[in-house]
Design a protein around this motif. Structure first.
Motif, PDB file in Angstrom:
ATOM      1  N   ARG A 101       0.849  -1.198   0.000  1.00  0.00           N
ATOM      2  CA  ARG A 101       0.000   0.000   0.000  1.00  0.00           C
ATOM      3  C   ARG A 101       0.883   1.246   0.000  1.00  0.00           C
ATOM      4  O   ARG A 101       1.843   1.318   0.772  1.00  0.00           O
ATOM      5  N   LEU A 103       1.201   4.845   1.229  1.00  0.00           N
ATOM      6  CA  LEU A 103       0.582   5.611   2.301  1.00  0.00           C
ATOM      7  C   LEU A 103       0.233   7.021   1.811  1.00  0.00           C
ATOM      8  O   LEU A 103       1.009   7.636   1.070  1.00  0.00           O
ATOM      9  N   CYS A 105       0.603  10.018   2.615  1.00  0.00           N
ATOM     10  CA  CYS A 105       1.343  11.158   3.146  1.00  0.00           C
ATOM     11  C   CYS A 105       2.376  11.559   2.102  1.00  0.00           C
ATOM     12  O   CYS A 105       2.551  10.867   1.089  1.00  0.00           O
ATOM     13  N   PHE A 125       5.382  11.037   9.980  1.00  0.00           N
ATOM     14  CA  PHE A 125       4.753  11.173   8.668  1.00  0.00           C
ATOM     15  C   PHE A 125       4.468  12.647   8.391  1.00  0.00           C
ATOM     16  O   PHE A 125       3.800  13.318   9.186  1.00  0.00           O
ATOM     17  N   ARG A 141      -6.414  11.606   5.630  1.00  0.00           N
ATOM     18  CA  ARG A 141      -5.166  10.957   5.189  1.00  0.00           C
ATOM     19  C   ARG A 141      -4.409  10.373   6.390  1.00  0.00           C
ATOM     20  O   ARG A 141      -3.877   9.274   6.335  1.00  0.00           O
ATOM     21  N   TRP A 142      -4.342  11.152   7.478  1.00  0.00           N
ATOM     22  CA  TRP A 142      -3.677  10.663   8.683  1.00  0.00           C
ATOM     23  C   TRP A 142      -4.445   9.517   9.318  1.00  0.00           C
ATOM     24  O   TRP A 142      -3.858   8.516   9.744  1.00  0.00           O
ATOM     25  N   GLN A 144      -6.299   7.366   7.860  1.00  0.00           N
ATOM     26  CA  GLN A 144      -6.136   6.170   7.045  1.00  0.00           C
ATOM     27  C   GLN A 144      -4.825   5.459   7.385  1.00  0.00           C
ATOM     28  O   GLN A 144      -4.770   4.228   7.491  1.00  0.00           O
ATOM     29  N   ILE A 145      -3.774   6.230   7.579  1.00  0.00           N
ATOM     30  CA  ILE A 145      -2.487   5.632   7.961  1.00  0.00           C
ATOM     31  C   ILE A 145      -2.599   4.962   9.329  1.00  0.00           C
ATOM     32  O   ILE A 145      -2.071   3.862   9.541  1.00  0.00           O
ATOM     33  N   TRP A 148      -4.358   1.582   8.761  1.00  0.00           N
ATOM     34  CA  TRP A 148      -3.536   0.588   8.068  1.00  0.00           C
ATOM     35  C   TRP A 148      -2.376   0.098   8.934  1.00  0.00           C
ATOM     36  O   TRP A 148      -2.091  -1.092   8.981  1.00  0.00           O
ATOM     37  N   LEU A 149      -1.701   1.016   9.613  1.00  0.00           N
ATOM     38  CA  LEU A 149      -0.506   0.636  10.365  1.00  0.00           C
ATOM     39  C   LEU A 149      -0.836   0.088  11.751  1.00  0.00           C
ATOM     40  O   LEU A 149       0.067  -0.171  12.549  1.00  0.00           O
ATOM     41  N   TYR A 153       3.303  -4.655   9.747  1.00  0.00           N
ATOM     42  CA  TYR A 153       3.721  -4.174   8.421  1.00  0.00           C
ATOM     43  C   TYR A 153       5.229  -4.076   8.351  1.00  0.00           C
ATOM     44  O   TYR A 153       5.936  -4.107   9.363  1.00  0.00           O
ATOM     45  N   TRP A 155       8.401  -2.026   5.742  1.00  0.00           N
ATOM     46  CA  TRP A 155       8.618  -0.974   4.753  1.00  0.00           C
ATOM     47  C   TRP A 155       9.213  -1.527   3.467  1.00  0.00           C
ATOM     48  O   TRP A 155      10.023  -2.463   3.496  1.00  0.00           O
TER      49      TRP A 155
END
Length: 217
Positions: A101, A103, A105, A125, A141-142, A144-145, A148-149, A153, A155
């Protein structure tokens, strides 16, 4: 300014210059938006570790998370438009899968120990206010991160840092970047949500202007 007025309302506005001035001023403020070129400039700047540290200096709690200011390029990794692999839950270890995905940001800043060459547990971020973006879009946007996180996960690291352990962090933090044209409601919203932001002013180098002028002659 509204498109339709009655004759009486037009007469009232003409007779009351203060009301007319306020309407015009509010209309201009609503139409203010950051320039895409300014957005692109900051995105390019904060992709560089030294510029990223200069940004963190404007918010001391994050600056204190940098392992070594004497070795800045070894102390943090900047990843513009970062990608992570989210681990999907499975019934057994053999069934585990990952999903890549990007991200939402602008830049991810990963802290690294310059001695041991390993990533520490703090990730920051950077969210740059985008042209025509309102508060709900920026905040989403924040969020959503965060969603997800919340899973395991890892990198997708730049080639130069492939050797660095890329597991997810113990703590993730946002930093928002605003422009002079950013509406006050966005700044108020960030303050109300207890989210840190730093205002930035784009300055044009006089030598750059002179160079462009010579090119256009």
């Amino acid at each position: 300014m509204p498109q339709q007025f009655t004759l009486n309302s037009i007469k009232f506005l003409i007779s009351n210059k203060f009301v007319l001035t306020e309407i015009l001023k509010n209309s201009q403020l609503d139409n203010m938006t950051c320039k895409k070129s300014d957005y692109e400039q900051l995105l390019a700047e904060y992709s560089n570790p030294l510029s990223a540290i200069a940004l963190l200096k404007q918010y001391r709690p994050y600056l204190e998370a940098v392992p070594s200011l004497r070795r800045p390029e070894e102390s943090l990794i900047t990843i513009p438009f970062p990608i992570v692999r989210l681990r999907q839950p499975a019934s057994s270890l053999a069934d585990k899968t990952t999903e890549a995905r990007m991200l939402p940001c602008e830049v991810a800043i990963l802290m690294c120990d310059p001695e041991w060459k390993i990533k520490t547990g703090i990730e920051i971020f950077i969210f740059i206010h985008r042209p025509d973006e309102d508060f709900s879009d920026l905040l989403r946007r924040w969020r959503q991160i965060q969603v997800w996180l919340d899973k395991d996960y890892e990198w997708v690291m730049p080639p130069r840092y492939k050797h660095i352990f890329s597991e997810g962090a113990n703590a993730i933090h946002p930093l928002f970047v605003t422009f002079p044209e950013t509406p006050d409601r966005i700044k108020k919203g960030l303050q109300g949500a207890n989210l840190p932001f730093v205002p930035q002013v784009i300055t044009v180098d006089k030598e750059e202007i002179a160079s462009l002028t010579r090119e256009n002659v």
